[in-house]
Design a protein around this motif. Structure first.
Motif, mmCIF file in Angstrom:
data_model
loop_
_atom_site.group_PDB
_atom_site.id
_atom_site.type_symbol
_atom_site.label_atom_id
_atom_site.label_comp_id
_atom_site.label_asym_id
_atom_site.label_seq_id
_atom_site.Cartn_x
_atom_site.Cartn_y
_atom_site.Cartn_z
ATOM 1 N N GLY A 261 30.991 32.606 37.653
ATOM 2 C CA GLY A 261 32.438 32.472 37.624
ATOM 3 C C GLY A 261 32.923 31.808 36.349
ATOM 4 N N LEU B 118 30.518 39.109 40.088
ATOM 5 C CA LEU B 118 31.217 38.554 38.924
ATOM 6 C C LEU B 118 30.479 38.882 37.633
ATOM 7 C CD1 LEU B 118 32.242 35.045 40.307
ATOM 8 C CD2 LEU B 118 33.638 37.111 40.131
ATOM 9 N N ILE C 230 28.175 37.061 45.390
ATOM 10 C CA ILE C 230 29.398 36.902 44.593
ATOM 11 C C ILE C 230 29.063 36.761 43.120
ATOM 12 C CG2 ILE C 230 31.342 35.345 44.142
ATOM 13 C CD1 ILE C 230 31.536 34.864 47.108
ATOM 14 N N GLY D 258 26.558 31.196 42.190
ATOM 15 C CA GLY D 258 27.531 32.039 41.516
ATOM 16 C C GLY D 258 28.549 31.289 40.697
ATOM 17 N N THR E 211 35.329 30.198 41.975
ATOM 18 C CA THR E 211 34.121 30.781 42.566
ATOM 19 C C THR E 211 33.503 29.853 43.597
ATOM 20 O OG1 THR E 211 33.698 31.970 40.494
ATOM 21 C CG2 THR E 211 31.867 31.766 42.048
#
Length: 360
Positions: free
Chosen positions: A121, A185, A181, A117, A155
């Motif tokens: 981010g 995002l 996540i 992730g 992140t």
């Protein structure tokens, strides 16, 4: 259970249990030659084909300070294709380094900035900067890179904190946390893009988010040209510590490695490199996952040899992929991330299947 040597007899010179592989010197030389050939092809091929001899003639005249020849070849080669080819090489090299460092950091061969992730981010930070009008940051794009770095670092820290909760640290939990996540995002990033109200800007940003090198220019090359070699030198200086980290925190500490400090520095450096790369090319998936695995099969797991080979291999891969994206279709250009995803998704499934089979 397979027996292993005691920690006291291990040294941080090589990764535990990793085959030595081929000599790094010949492999590095072969990759260098292949990369030079790929860069030549990237500049030569396109909607207007230019002979390789003319490509090097233009480059030679530019580097020597001689006056450019009249005509369009000089414009196409020096102003359009050379920056793009070099951008592909720098981004690919950076992704190879980031993937290698991330997998050592979390001791998980399935880790890379995209799956964890971190790339999402960085993309969110960059898109937020664009939407808010602070993404220009001067000729070098410093504002965009700073926003992407902040998003990547936040992140990475969040994924790590959530994955460490509960009972111990599980590599699979880390990957699943990163995927969850990252998707969250990604959805928020899409919402910001659709809120711009500018159809042309929306289309451009969405294309960039899928991975694109079409916006490469000489001024925008300055930051990755500084960050990627600096990242390689920094990681290379800590190659022995990375080898030790793979043995576990306690063993690494027993070998004299300040694990907390090293991990904090790796967090920062990998996030910084990811932010710079995303600001240049968008989020390009799976390169940072595939390249370290392929290189370990060739030169082994010792980071002293793995890091430079991963950098050269990543550069070669992305230059070749970018050529395919430019010439595959007659009417339009493919996003780089589309091709890397087509290559990387089967590779990830293979790795997951092999790891599951090994544990059965």
């Amino acid at each position: 259970m397979v027996a292993t040597s005691s920690p006291s007899r291990r040294t941080p010179g090589a990764a535990p249990g990793a085959p030595r592989g081929l000599p790094a010197g010949p492999v590095t030389a072969a990759l260098g030659v292949a990369l030079l050939a790929a860069l030549t092809a990237a500049v030569s091929w396109g909607s207007t084909s230019i002979p390789p001899a003319e490509v090097w003639s233009v480059v030679g005249r530019r580097l020597s300070g001689a006056a450019p020849r009249p005509g369009t070849d000089d414009l196409i080669v020096w102003q359009l294709r050379v920056p793009r080819a070099l951008s592909a090489a720098l981004v690919g090299a950076g992704l190879g380094l980031v993937g290698t460092a991330t997998q050592a950091l979390v001791r998980n061969p399935l880790a890379d900035p995209y799956l964890l992730g971190v790339s999402n981010g960085a993309s969110l930070g960059a898109v937020a900067a664009i939407v808010l009008g602070v993404g220009a940051g001067g000729a070098l794009g410093l504002g965009l890179s700073a926003a992407a770095f902040a998003g990547a670092l936040a992140t990475f820290a969040l994924v790590w904190a959530i994955a460490r909760r509960g009972s111990g640290f599980a590599p699979l939990r880390l990957v699943l946390t990163g995927v969850a996540i990252g998707q969250f995002l990604s959805g928020f990033t899409s919402y910001l893009v659709l809120r711009t109200g500018d159809e042309q800007q929306t289309h451009s940003v969405l294309f960039w988010l899928m991975g694109s090198l079409s916006g490469a220019t000489w001024p925008l090359l300055a930051l990755p040209a500084a960050a990627v070699p600096a990242g390689l030198l920094w990681l290379q200086a800590r190659a022995r510590s990375l080898n030790a980290l793979l043995m576990g925190d306690e063993t690494a500490a027993g070998l004299g490695v300040d694990v907390t400090r090293l991990r904090r520095e790796l967090f920062t450096v990998t996030s910084l490199l990811t932010g710079v790369l995303v600001a240049v090319s968008g989020a390009i998936a799976f390169v940072a996952l595939m390249v370290p695995h392929a290189c370990r099969l060739v030169v082994g797991g010792d980071h002293r040899r793995l890091l430079p080979v991963s950098a050269l291999s990543g550069a070669l891969l992305l230059v070749v992929v970018d050529i395919v994206c430019r010439v595959a279709l007659d009417t339009q250009e493919l996003p780089v991330g589309v091709v890397t995803s087509l290559l990387g998704a089967p590779a990830l499934l293979y790795l997951l299947d092999r790891r599951t089979g090994d544990r059965a």
